[in-house]
Design a protein around this motif. Structure first.
Motif, PDB file in Angstrom:
ATOM      1  N   UNK A  72       0.828  -1.208   0.000  1.00  0.00           N
ATOM      2  CA  UNK A  72       0.000   0.000   0.000  1.00  0.00           C
ATOM      3  C   UNK A  72       0.861   1.255   0.000  1.00  0.00           C
ATOM      4  N   UNK A  73       1.891   1.263   0.853  1.00  0.00           N
ATOM      5  CA  UNK A  73       2.756   2.440   0.962  1.00  0.00           C
ATOM      6  C   UNK A  73       3.492   2.722  -0.337  1.00  0.00           C
ATOM      7  N   UNK A  74       4.033   1.688  -0.959  1.00  0.00           N
ATOM      8  CA  UNK A  74       4.781   1.871  -2.206  1.00  0.00           C
ATOM      9  C   UNK A  74       3.855   2.291  -3.342  1.00  0.00           C
ATOM     10  N   UNK A  75       2.674   1.679  -3.401  1.00  0.00           N
ATOM     11  CA  UNK A  75       1.720   2.013  -4.463  1.00  0.00           C
ATOM     12  C   UNK A  75       1.296   3.468  -4.391  1.00  0.00           C
ATOM     13  N   UNK A  76       1.150   3.978  -3.170  1.00  0.00           N
ATOM     14  CA  UNK A  76       0.719   5.364  -2.989  1.00  0.00           C
ATOM     15  C   UNK A  76       1.893   6.330  -3.055  1.00  0.00           C
ATOM     16  N   UNK A  77       3.074   5.886  -2.647  1.00  0.00           N
ATOM     17  CA  UNK A  77       4.230   6.782  -2.541  1.00  0.00           C
ATOM     18  C   UNK A  77       4.590   7.449  -3.864  1.00  0.00           C
ATOM     19  N   UNK A  78       4.660   6.669  -4.916  1.00  0.00           N
ATOM     20  CA  UNK A  78       5.099   7.218  -6.209  1.00  0.00           C
ATOM     21  C   UNK A  78       4.181   8.349  -6.693  1.00  0.00           C
ATOM     22  N   UNK A  79       2.877   8.128  -6.808  1.00  0.00           N
ATOM     23  CA  UNK A  79       2.017   9.218  -7.285  1.00  0.00           C
ATOM     24  C   UNK A  79       1.941  10.396  -6.318  1.00  0.00           C
ATOM     25  N   UNK A  80       1.962  10.127  -5.000  1.00  0.00           N
ATOM     26  CA  UNK A  80       1.827  11.226  -4.040  1.00  0.00           C
ATOM     27  C   UNK A  80       3.090  12.076  -4.011  1.00  0.00           C
ATOM     28  N   UNK A  81       4.257  11.456  -4.237  1.00  0.00           N
ATOM     29  CA  UNK A  81       5.501  12.232  -4.320  1.00  0.00           C
ATOM     30  C   UNK A  81       5.482  13.111  -5.566  1.00  0.00           C
ATOM     31  N   UNK A  82       5.094  12.538  -6.684  1.00  0.00           N
ATOM     32  CA  UNK A  82       5.027  13.318  -7.930  1.00  0.00           C
ATOM     33  C   UNK A  82       4.074  14.500  -7.775  1.00  0.00           C
ATOM     34  N   UNK A  83       2.895  14.242  -7.232  1.00  0.00           N
ATOM     35  CA  UNK A  83       1.908  15.306  -7.057  1.00  0.00           C
ATOM     36  C   UNK A  83       2.408  16.359  -6.068  1.00  0.00           C
ATOM     37  N   UNK A  84       3.054  15.919  -4.984  1.00  0.00           N
ATOM     38  CA  UNK A  84       3.565  16.857  -3.997  1.00  0.00           C
ATOM     39  C   UNK A  84       4.664  17.746  -4.548  1.00  0.00           C
ATOM     40  N   UNK A  85       5.548  17.158  -5.344  1.00  0.00           N
ATOM     41  CA  UNK A  85       6.627  17.940  -5.959  1.00  0.00           C
ATOM     42  C   UNK A  85       6.061  18.971  -6.928  1.00  0.00           C
ATOM     43  N   UNK A  86       5.101  18.556  -7.741  1.00  0.00           N
ATOM     44  CA  UNK A  86       4.505  19.480  -8.707  1.00  0.00           C
ATOM     45  C   UNK A  86       3.714  20.586  -8.020  1.00  0.00           C
ATOM     46  N   UNK A  87       3.101  20.264  -6.880  1.00  0.00           N
ATOM     47  CA  UNK A  87       2.283  21.252  -6.178  1.00  0.00           C
ATOM     48  C   UNK A  87       3.115  22.216  -5.351  1.00  0.00           C
ATOM     49  N   UNK A  88       4.233  21.735  -4.792  1.00  0.00           N
ATOM     50  CA  UNK A  88       4.989  22.591  -3.880  1.00  0.00           C
ATOM     51  C   UNK A  88       6.495  22.347  -3.950  1.00  0.00           C
ATOM     52  N   UNK A  89       6.933  21.187  -3.453  1.00  0.00           N
ATOM     53  CA  UNK A  89       8.370  20.955  -3.356  1.00  0.00           C
ATOM     54  C   UNK A  89       8.661  19.477  -3.140  1.00  0.00           C
ATOM     55  N   UNK A  90       9.927  19.113  -3.275  1.00  0.00           N
ATOM     56  CA  UNK A  90      10.357  17.744  -3.002  1.00  0.00           C
ATOM     57  C   UNK A  90      10.094  17.405  -1.536  1.00  0.00           C
TER      58      UNK A  90
END
Length: 236
Positions: free
Chosen positions: A105-123
């Motif tokens: 669950x963590x890995x499946x969610x991590x990739x898209x949520x990191x991408x979205x977070x970086x695009x929205x604000x920062x790494x």
């Protein structure tokens, strides 16, 4: 324990239900990329995409599918009999399955949520969201794994919790937010990377303590419940 972990992972990835994990994360990334490419202000699309979709839908739904599947599917098709006849303490069955459910669950969610977070604000925000989501995945997985052992309809009850308790009541009844995994994740992510895109409804100590209590308490419940299973797979 390694054998149980391997069998659980192989069974999970070998089932069609695993394919259900892919569309929602893909939609999350697609929306983030689309909003960024169109020049939409992150303050406008960040909260609904990161929280409204990512933390309120993608994380709990993925955890629900995986958490109820690591043991619930074996109960449904009767193969749990082979597990129960092994001379293993019940915690050596529950903990590996919880670890697989949490990890997937963590890995499946991590990739898209990191991408979205970086695009929205920062790494930093992307990493914070992934870290908080991993803790949320642990709490959700413990909840849904326990549900698969206490009821024959764990998916239905899981959806009731996610959609009614966290979704509907969480919006209009502030008291319910204290017992919302989603709110704990938001609070922890905001603590790791403070941002206007996230609005915490509970304090950091409350979020940290309740996440721990839920994960540990429901894991103990699952172990105790598995002990009460007969070889036929029915609870006493």
């Amino acid at each position: 324990m390694s054998t149980v972990t391997w069998i659980t992972a192989r069974g999970l990835f070998g089932r069609r239900r695993f394919l259900m994990l892919l569309p929602l994360p893909a939609v999350l990334v697609a929306l983030a990329v689309l909003c960024t490419s169109l020049g939409v202000d992150p303050r406008e699309w960040g909260p609904p995409v990161l929280v409204g979709l990512g933390l309120a839908v993608v994380l709990p739904v993925v955890a629900l599918v995986v958490g109820t599947g690591v043991l619930g599917a074996e109960i449904d098709d009767g193969t749990v009999v082979h597990v129960l006849t092994k001379p293993l303490p019940r915690w050596q069955i529950v903990l590996p399955k919880l670890a697989v459910a949490t990890g997937v669950s963590a890995v499946t969610v991590a990739v898209p949520i990191v991408v979205a977070g970086v695009l929205a604000d920062s790494v930093r925000l992307g990493v914070a969201l992934a870290a908080a989501s991993a803790l949320g995945a642990l709490a959700y997985s413990a909840l849904f794994l326990a549900l698969s052992l206490v009821t024959r309809r764990p998916v239905l009850l899981g959806l009731v919790y996610v959609l009614i308790w966290e979704g509907l009541l969480g919006r209009f009844v502030s008291g319910t937010r204290v017992l919302s995994v989603q709110q704990w994740v938001i609070t922890l992510a905001d603590r790791l990377a403070p941002t206007d895109l996230l609005t915490a409804a509970v304090s950091v100590p409350v979020a940290a303590v309740l996440t721990t209590l839920v994960a540990v308490g429901l894991t103990i419940l699952a172990i105790d419940r598995l002990r009460s299973f007969s070889v036929a797979g029915e609870t006493s």
